[in-house]
Scaffold this motif. Structure first.
Motif, mmCIF file in Angstrom:
data_model
loop_
_atom_site.group_PDB
_atom_site.id
_atom_site.type_symbol
_atom_site.label_atom_id
_atom_site.label_comp_id
_atom_site.label_asym_id
_atom_site.label_seq_id
_atom_site.Cartn_x
_atom_site.Cartn_y
_atom_site.Cartn_z
ATOM 1 N N GLU A 193 -11.688 -1.300 2.457
ATOM 2 C CA GLU A 193 -11.713 -0.103 3.280
ATOM 3 C C GLU A 193 -10.625 -0.225 4.346
ATOM 4 O OE1 GLU A 193 -15.446 0.901 4.956
ATOM 5 O OE2 GLU A 193 -16.544 0.704 3.064
ATOM 6 N N MET A 194 -9.798 0.826 4.466
ATOM 7 C CA MET A 194 -8.731 0.843 5.455
ATOM 8 C C MET A 194 -8.789 2.162 6.211
ATOM 9 S SD MET A 194 -5.600 -0.871 3.228
ATOM 10 C CE MET A 194 -4.661 -1.426 4.658
ATOM 11 N N ARG A 195 -8.298 2.153 7.429
ATOM 12 C CA ARG A 195 -8.415 3.348 8.266
ATOM 13 C C ARG A 195 -7.654 4.532 7.700
ATOM 14 N NH1 ARG A 195 -8.421 -0.430 12.637
ATOM 15 N NH2 ARG A 195 -6.168 -0.418 12.741
ATOM 16 N N GLU A 196 -6.490 4.286 7.104
ATOM 17 C CA GLU A 196 -5.635 5.403 6.695
ATOM 18 C C GLU A 196 -5.307 5.410 5.210
ATOM 19 O OE1 GLU A 196 -2.173 5.378 9.119
ATOM 20 O OE2 GLU A 196 -3.269 5.641 10.999
ATOM 21 N N HIS A 197 -5.833 4.485 4.450
ATOM 22 C CA HIS A 197 -5.463 4.396 3.034
ATOM 23 C C HIS A 197 -6.719 4.166 2.195
ATOM 24 C CE1 HIS A 197 -1.397 3.829 4.632
ATOM 25 N NE2 HIS A 197 -1.898 2.880 5.393
ATOM 26 N N HIS A 198 -6.716 4.738 0.993
ATOM 27 C CA HIS A 198 -7.876 4.526 0.128
ATOM 28 C C HIS A 198 -7.455 4.513 -1.338
ATOM 29 C CE1 HIS A 198 -11.910 4.584 -1.436
ATOM 30 N NE2 HIS A 198 -11.585 5.613 -2.192
ATOM 31 N N PHE A 199 -7.900 3.494 -2.042
ATOM 32 C CA PHE A 199 -7.785 3.410 -3.489
ATOM 33 C C PHE A 199 -9.101 2.865 -4.026
ATOM 34 C CE2 PHE A 199 -3.327 3.422 -2.350
ATOM 35 C CZ PHE A 199 -2.728 4.140 -3.376
ATOM 36 N N ASP A 200 -9.651 3.538 -4.983
ATOM 37 C CA ASP A 200 -10.884 3.065 -5.623
ATOM 38 C C ASP A 200 -10.490 2.155 -6.779
ATOM 39 O OD1 ASP A 200 -13.487 2.666 -6.343
ATOM 40 O OD2 ASP A 200 -13.733 4.638 -7.306
ATOM 41 N N VAL A 255 0.842 -1.205 0.000
ATOM 42 C CA VAL A 255 0.000 0.000 0.000
ATOM 43 C C VAL A 255 0.877 1.255 0.000
ATOM 44 C CG1 VAL A 255 -1.803 1.255 1.232
ATOM 45 C CG2 VAL A 255 -1.859 -1.230 1.149
ATOM 46 N N GLU A 271 0.945 4.205 -2.857
ATOM 47 C CA GLU A 271 0.827 5.637 -2.570
ATOM 48 C C GLU A 271 2.006 6.422 -3.134
ATOM 49 O OE1 GLU A 271 -1.887 5.544 1.474
ATOM 50 O OE2 GLU A 271 0.299 5.442 1.674
ATOM 51 N N PHE A 277 -9.936 -3.417 -3.577
ATOM 52 C CA PHE A 277 -9.153 -2.772 -2.523
ATOM 53 C C PHE A 277 -10.080 -2.478 -1.345
ATOM 54 C CE2 PHE A 277 -6.788 0.318 -0.169
ATOM 55 C CZ PHE A 277 -5.464 -0.013 -0.390
ATOM 56 N N SER A 297 -10.031 -2.113 -8.300
ATOM 57 C CA SER A 297 -10.277 -3.548 -8.262
ATOM 58 C C SER A 297 -9.093 -4.252 -8.899
ATOM 59 C CB SER A 297 -11.559 -3.905 -9.024
ATOM 60 O OG SER A 297 -12.683 -3.312 -8.404
#
Length: 443
Positions: A381-388, A356, A360, A379, A390
């Motif tokens: 749901e994560m507390r501190e990371h996000h990518f939309d 991850v 980034e 991908f 598949s």
């Protein structure tokens, strides 16, 4: 005399129920640690009540569905038939005789221990606790947590730990998808707040675990867990640093490790990678370094290993940048695909995955990011990371369309020959490709 008799009766009643399996087992937190425990206790005849604040997870488990890849739905369905029930109603904690707390213990943004999940859970269950229960904390934490944070909260409504209710610390040792070691075959360390607590803790686990390792206190058990994972973190930090040295010298670090591993004593092989991942090894060392400051001790060795390991994604990104520059390209605008985003091979576990951080770095430097991972179709749901994003199916055409691929997690499901034959540039962080080639870069 009456008080002593009442204490003895309280403990004896609990021990009897645990021994004849009439006890109800309550597991708080139904994730990678809680679900295997639930299955084990259900399989040996206990009724298990599972608690989780995630209502979607509760509904899935009650429908016989596991969201964890290596746990078959059939096992969940069998547990349901055996009486397992998941709930988000914490008032039902009163139904349980043995309670295991399997909640996260992450770091905050300052890389300090975040005990909010442990504290909030204890506050949530405290009003519903009763005499004759044993509460076991399984979450990784610093020495003193059970005594300083858990015990006072168990006692806030009049119960007395060691007399009417019992507290132990028994660190989880789960290794997701490891077929060689399972919940019941991994020895379990148990430390009690008192002698009576230790008796209760051993009774809680003895039917489910083949070998128990009693220790003298909860603090000893807490530090045992930290030592196990700090040992790995420090050795991985050493071999990651050796990787950089060997690379500068033009030496294959994987060949070196394999050769050193032939020594039948005094050497344990550890292998380098793109950084540390998982719920323990990247986090646990910082729990001890934080607590050690209270005792005016600087854990320099541990902190140095942490610096090396956390710098690995940046090192890998530097190798990518250099390789693209040599091909008259920059990261900006280049199509970069990450191969494997779970923290280790053959699992769907994304916690603290160094992949991850790599994603980034590519995104923040203008690269067009994508990923392929047969274990992580979307991908999460994560507390501190996000990518939309598949997962992309790997084909020769998809590989050929990338400017570079970064092999971050070496899943067995990948077709490495196809990747080698069709990718223009491969950044190999796992030593999969031993034969040298112009388009394969070790990182």
């Amino acid at each position: 005399m009456k008080e002593a008799s009442a204490r003895t009766a309280c403990l004896d009643g609990l021990l009897s129920k645990l021994a004849d399996r009439s006890a109800v087992i309550g597991i708080v937190g139904l994730g990678y640690v809680g679900q295997p425990l639930m299955l084990r206790y259900s399989e040996i005849g206990y009724r298990v009540l599972g608690f989780d604040v995630n209502r979607a997870r509760v509904d899935e488990l009650n429908a016989g569905i596991s969201s964890i890849e290596h746990i078959d739905n059939a096992r969940i369905a069998t547990a349901r038939k055996g009486g397992f029930e998941a709930t988000a109603d914490f008032s039902r904690i009163a139904e349980a005789d043995g309670i295991m707390l399997c909640v996260p213990t992450p770091l905050n943004r300052y890389r300090e221990p975040d005990l909010s999940f442990v504290v909030n859970t204890c506050e949530q269950i405290a009003p519903f606790l009763r005499e004759g229960q044993v509460v076991a904390l399984e979450s990784t934490t610093y020495p003193g947590t059970t005594r300083e944070e858990v015990v006072p909260r168990l006692e806030q409504h009049g119960l007395r730990v060691g007399e009417t209710i019992f507290a132990v610390y028994s660190p989880e040792r789960e290794d997701p998808a490891n077929a060689e070691f399972t919940t019941n075959t991994i020895p379990k360390v148990v430390g009690g707040h008192s002698d009576a607590c230790l008796k209760a803790g051993l009774a809680l686990y003895e039917k489910a675990i083949e070998r128990l390792v009693p220790v003298s206190s909860t603090e000893t058990a807490e530090l045992t867990k930290l030592l196990e994972n700090i040992h790995r973190a420090v050795n991985i930090g050493l071999v990651n640093e050796m990787k950089i040295v060997a690379d500068r010298m033009g030496i294959d670090i994987f060949e070196v490790i394999d050769a050193a591993a032939t020594k039948p004593f005094g050497f344990t092989p550890y292998y380098p990678g793109p950084g540390l991942g998982g719920h323990c090894i990247p986090i646990d060392p910082f729990y001890l370094t934080w607590k050690a400051r209270e005792y005016k001790v600087n854990t320099r060795f541990i902190e140095l290993a942490g610096e090396i390991n956390t710098s690995m994604p940046t090192y890998v990104f530097g190798k990518l940048t250099t390789a693209l520059n040599e091909r008259h390209k920059s990261v900006r605008g280049s199509r970069i695909m990450i191969l494997g985003i779970a923290y280790k091979k053959n699992v769907d576990d994304m916690r603290e995955s160094p992949a991850v951080a790599l994603m980034e770095l590519v995104r923040d430097n203008g690269g067009v990011i994508g990923y392929a991972d047969p274990h992580v179709p979307v991908f999460p749901e994560m507390r501190e990371h996000h990518f939309d994003l598949s997962a992309t199916d790997l084909t020769p055409e998809v590989l050929a369309a990338q400017d570079a691929v970064i092999l971050a997690t070496n899943h067995d499901a990948f077709d490495y020959a196809m990747i080698r034959d069709h990718a223009k540039l491969i950044i190999d962080t796992r030593g999969v490709y031993r034969a040298s080639a112009d388009h394969i870069i070790r990182a």
